[in-house]
Design an enzyme around this catalytic site. Sequence first.
Site, PDB file in Angstrom:
ATOM      1  CD  GLU A   1      28.279 -18.244  21.971  1.00  0.00           C
ATOM      2  OE1 GLU A   1      27.943 -19.853  21.537  1.00  0.00           O
ATOM      3  OE2 GLU A   1      28.018 -17.618  23.211  1.00  0.00           O
TER       4      GLU A   1
ATOM      5  CE  LYS B   1      28.224 -11.168  10.626  1.00  0.00           C
ATOM      6  NZ  LYS B   1      27.130 -11.594  10.509  1.00  0.00           N
TER       7      LYS B   1
ATOM      8  NE  ARG C   1      22.877  -4.552  12.394  1.00  0.00           N
ATOM      9  CZ  ARG C   1      22.794  -4.671  14.171  1.00  0.00           C
ATOM     10  NH1 ARG C   1      22.424  -3.603  14.676  1.00  0.00           N
ATOM     11  NH2 ARG C   1      23.666  -5.342  15.187  1.00  0.00           N
TER      12      ARG C   1
ATOM     13  CE  LYS D   1      25.489 -11.660  13.381  1.00  0.00           C
ATOM     14  NZ  LYS D   1      24.324 -12.298  13.138  1.00  0.00           N
TER      15      LYS D   1
ATOM     16  NE  ARG E   1      20.682  -7.926  14.841  1.00  0.00           N
ATOM     17  CZ  ARG E   1      19.906  -7.455  14.693  1.00  0.00           C
ATOM     18  NH1 ARG E   1      19.143  -7.672  15.454  1.00  0.00           N
ATOM     19  NH2 ARG E   1      19.300  -6.848  13.735  1.00  0.00           N
TER      20      ARG E   1
END
Length: 328
Positions: free
Chosen positions: A237, A252, A209, A199, A221
């Site tokens: 990951e 994503k 959002r 992500k 983030r």
Amino acid sequence: MSAQFPVVRPRRLRRTPAMRRLVAETRLHPGDLVLPLFVKEGISEPQPISSMPGVVQHTRETLRKAVYDAAEAGVGGLILFGIPAVKDGRGSGADDPAGIVQKALRDLSSEVGDATVIIADLCLDEYTDHGHCGLLTSSGEVDNDATLERYASIAVAQAAAGADVVAPSGMMDGQVAAIRSALDQAGYSGVSIMAYAVKYASAFYGPFREAAECAPQFGDRSAYQQDPANAEEAMREVALDIEEGADMVIVKPALTYLDIVRRVRDTVHVPVAAYQVSGEYAMVEAAAAQGWIDRDRIIHETLTSARRAGADIVLTYWATEVARSLAR
Ligand code: PBG
């Protein structure tokens, strides 16, 4: 004379629609699509999302209808996001059995039963007053390990409410292992984990959002989501999430990371999903509203590209519409 004309003519296989259909290497199918849905607590009418024309924050009632329509169109799954009426520092609404997502999950399991797969997005940002995906330390950083305990509790609440799948999207290290062990201990070993393994810290989440009312109130983030510059990191990951027990993995956004979708597909042996995110949706809808592009063809082309890049599953806000168009 013959020497100057080609003998091998790839165009022969493109001559007619029937021929093109026969030799198509990639197909879209309703069963490969997952529809993201928003449900908001305490509203009596669905609320439009200005940056995502056609998408709404649902009431519990209109959510049931949307889910019924999706299942009837053959959509493979739904992923549910909840927006609580009240937010606090620890995102209490996220694992409250009487919280909005848990209520909606119960509605849906009775509404569509086994007709489609019910996925619960598992994160804290929609529930925290600061808008971050985890608990904060006193200095305002996201506290990885304290957040894991919250995620574990949310997973159990969502499973108890009827989720078939939980989808952790907060990018905390160790989140899949923490969730797997909590689910197993609570007797939910049959609930699977669709991990947002890759992500990116993407500007393409902007419209979401607004939809989920979860913009961070300070900072961004980037300390937990990935740097768009990195690909090896994405592979790391994914490997970790699979080791920790992920049953499926998500990449994503989709369009700007199709290279990653391909690499992940070539490397792992679990289903791979690509998430066509809110900004991808908004760009197409905005240009189409101006009459600048052919909306329907672009929607099909972007989804086909995600499948061609290797996504077995595509999460898209157009899922129901596309599923219906495929059935025709
Ligand atoms: C976080 C979450 C986000 C999206 C899905 N889950 C937003 C974020 O990380 O800021 C974005 C989805 C989209 O843009 O369509 N719970």
